[in-house]
Design an enzyme around this catalytic site. Sequence first.
Site, short mmCIF file in Angstrom:
data_model
loop_
_atom_site.label_atom_id
_atom_site.label_comp_id
_atom_site.label_asym_id
_atom_site.label_seq_id
_atom_site.Cartn_x
_atom_site.Cartn_y
_atom_site.Cartn_z
CG HIS A 327 -18.58 -27.67 -1.15
ND1 HIS A 327 -17.62 -28.40 -1.82
CD2 HIS A 327 -19.56 -27.39 -2.05
CE1 HIS A 327 -18.00 -28.55 -3.08
NE2 HIS A 327 -19.16 -27.95 -3.25
CG HIS A 371 -19.60 -34.93 -6.43
ND1 HIS A 371 -20.25 -33.73 -6.30
CD2 HIS A 371 -18.52 -34.68 -7.19
CE1 HIS A 371 -19.60 -32.80 -6.95
NE2 HIS A 371 -18.55 -33.35 -7.51
#
Length: 1164
Positions: A327, A371
């Site tokens: 992830h 992110h």
Amino acid sequence: MACSLSSTYSLDPSTVKYLEMGHLMRVYKYPETGHLMSVYKPKKVLRTVMTVKVIMETRWIVWLSKANKFEGVVDIREIQEIRRGKNSKDFNCLKQELSVADGNCFTILYGSEFVLKTLSLSVDTKETAEKWITALEKLKEETLREPTPQIVKRWLKKQMYSIDTYSTSITLKEFKAILTEANFKVPSMKFLKDLEASKCLNLETLHNAYNKLMYESQKQILEEKDFLLYRRKSPGFSVVDLEHFQKFLLCEQKDDSAADLQWVKELMQMFIDGNSKEKRKDPEFTDTQFLNYLFSKENSIWDTKVTEYREEDMCYPLCDYWINSSHNTYLTGNQISSNSSAEAYIRCLRMGCRCIELDCYDGDLKPNITHGKTFTSKITFDEVVEAINDHAFEVSEFPVILSIEEHCSTEQQGYMAKRFKEVFKDKLLTEQAEVFETQLPSPMQLKRKIIIKHKTNGLKQTTRKEGHLQIWDPLDEKWHCHFCLNTDDKFYYSQEIEEDSAEELESAEMHLSEIWFHGKMENRQAAERCLQQYCAETGGMEGTFLVRESNTFAQDYIIVFWKSGKCNQIRIRSNEVGGTKNYFLTDSHRFGSLHSLIQHYKKRPLKFKQYLTDAVPNLNLHEYQRWFYSSLCREEAEEKLFKVPRDGAFLIRGREEPGSFAITFKAEGKVKHCKIQREGRIYIIGTSAEFESLVELVNYYRKTPLYRKMRLRYPVTEELLQRCSTVSTFVDVYGTKYVDPSEIEASVISVKAVYDYQKSQPDELSFARGAIIHNVTKESQQWWRGDYEGKVQHFFPSNYVEEITKEELRKLEVLKNNPLKGMCKGVVDLSKCSFSILPGMKNGKEFVFMLQQDDAPSFEIAASSLDYLYEWESIVNKWAVSSHSRILNTRLSERDKRKKDKIVHDDMLALVIYCKSKSGEKKKFDQHYEFTEVRSFDEELAPIDEEKFVEYNSKALSRIYPSRERMDSSNYNPLPYWLCGCQLVALNFQTPDKSMHVNKALFDLNGKCGFLLQPKWLKSPLSKPFIDKTVEQTIEIRVLGARHLPKPSRNIVSPFVEVQVYGVHENNTLKTMVVSDNGLNPVWLDTPQAVKFNIYVPELAFLHFCVCVEDMFSDPHFLAQATLPVKGIRSGYRSVPLKNGYSEDIELASLLVHVSVNESGAGN
């Protein structure tokens, strides 16, 4: 048929293998003389030409300056990869050096953490580079195959070299220093003399002393009754002969290989010294040698046959496998502030990961990976694709799935599709494996293929606002960066991001905190006496020095240094030019500070051709520091600390007892004290952490937590106390001024778990570390009752918890539903605040808005741009009580318009063959679904209890990912998802936690290829592993001892061991006592009874050994671990080789345990 040990281990350094390796090294001309190379350093503009060579005795790669001084060392055991060409950012300085050919360059990546270190080199020819690469790869392979006795000898040689390079002998005092660094507290010099009578130890006598120390500390282990059957008593000692050792292996260890007597002989000879007579006859173990064998990797608890690759298992549909999945693969740390790196993709792929994630956002012209809306850095889409292409199939030939989280415009999606095809070429899967398919193809059919996982319909926009802002701290009068998140009427902000916790000092004053600065000394003779005394104690290294203020020339200083057995003094002159002060020895070399001058002459010689080396520590350096109070009682110190409303505030004070001090600090809202004792020239905090000065101690705990997560941050000075008394500060980040959580009914007693605990009886509680248990009643000293997760007044052991106050409980309850969890610093209730944008500049910032509640102090927040300020204003202003915004309503309404869903580009759609991400009604399984789809679930939303979900997983793929609230990149427990057949259980590979330890243990099976066939029963609708409590196996464990535990800080560790089974219906925990101040050879014989673990689902059960250490405040900290599938555990007295948090081997670190494995519920 048993195989010969010689096919697995090199039995002695003088064997043919080592001779061949030595010949190989001589051919490549670098082992002793080295080779001139260009060394490229990270973030440096220029390369440096140095001599690079291998020291064969220690298996070190070293690079040396012209002064023959080590500039750096790489342990060959830590090499992870050797990469050809300029494939490292260290070569960025080559932009203007086009003459350096790509083939002449290579990079060594090494280390034992997720982010690796690099040594980037270039040589004169491509042929030389290839010779180096080939030789280093062979040498690494050989080093990792060495038997334990050879590793011990190399380790001892490394310790000698750490004292003095190329040293052939050491003193007893230096032996003491080695043992201290190796985690052993030496009680006295007499203790060392009893180990070794000689005052000077060479490698042989050091080895003998080491063996004696290890045996004397752990010999009581051999008094176990099982060992008495195999030891034959001789006058003055006992031995284990060949016959009894074979019997021990067959009967106690259940090792079938021992039926071959020649195999047993070879195994014994490995642990017997090469000059010993036992080599020429049937071997015999002394007790020392037998004990060394028991702790060795050759006696490992793990059966390596279980790890072997099974080709026959690779022909089933993809949905029948657990697939190693990552992830946020690009991140190297948390979700808020860590770096993104293409190297993170390479690291994960080389760790066996087969499903990696790419979070794609629009860049200026080309996509970036990051992110979104956080402090995490950006990397280009292009460099990630290149990295994947180069490393996708280095450790496994089976397919790699790219899970694309798409945030790009349609145009940049088209560019992504184009680059996939250009870079991956025939590796990219662009069509089905078979024309007419009714199920997913197998890993074998998809060998060396890269599969794109992507949505095939609209891309939704997020409505939650998050990003980075700066918040003004009126206490230290600075802006600090925070990750901020707004959900409904709550505004959350994280701990400070990328904040330098060290106190900022003016450059001209930096010398005041250096141990070599001795200030004003009585006279020249006093300085020389100080230097002479220190050199007499330490051996007098050439260049040992101190710096003092000149008694004759105001504003000048004197360097006093040791050369040829004499004291020498040289004057540092100073003057002021244009308002800037300069320091110099000669007019040609001037420096802006005394500190920078000394640093220069540590790297360049003085006019006497002498470098400054070892500093004479000023034991009274703390007297120059503003945080030091020579006479302050405990109550006065507490009074000062209570005036500072921040954790991390601290001071050091003298105590009435001579040579004794105390550090007083604030942590978790409480004032705490810790004693510091001076012994000779050393300051000791706790039981074993040693520092040369109080300044060094403070600087160390500015960077390293002193108490739990608290670092020293705010020195309590008179200036700080004055500021606290005059400035109204926004101090209580969880206080009722800005946070109004629902009132909490405080129980009589609440406790917080400090360890995991698994119940062994129906009336007990099971809980994880950090759990809060309410309504506690103390039934006895050992067992208490409490309420937890619906269970009322169940028992739990009192030594697994700690009591917490009402205030601590309130803070924990506030954090319970906090999206930032433990990374949260504060929460603002917007419904009770007014909002306004401040005109002009505010404390140096232009785009500032303010939150204000009644008469409470204002809360000032700065954005990086006007547009960014508008974005936050449009969200925050909706919930504020009143608004004084000057932003035009037309601008706001435009920004509040609903955006249309983005469209997926046709070229991207054409690449999505088997992994079509399903959006919308993902939890509905009653309608038709295609085997080509993938459904992704947040860990908290996955329907793991639904039978139809298990049925779905038998035909198509599902992916589980961590909750978005895991801002710290922590991981969830993967077992429940594996148990319902989920294939892609994605974890944060960069986080060294138990979940990743278990993930690594599972995917080490099947040859570490990244695919593991699920058991057939898992696909059956009748399978109910969460309900079925049939015991399939039992394992009984006792922990006996350990060796070579790591030393992560200044303190000698005080270890204890926890053993658990990580699986379905966990039911027990083994926990040893704490052994004080010994990480080298601790023994645990305080628990004579073995602890039994019931195994219900052997395919998904893992034996987890965790070695922890208690700090000076009795708080536990992780030290080392070993996590092993129970299906490969071997019985008997076994060594458990230990690994660090990232599952990398720790040299020589091991536990010794007794294991009894009973199949099919035997023994129940």
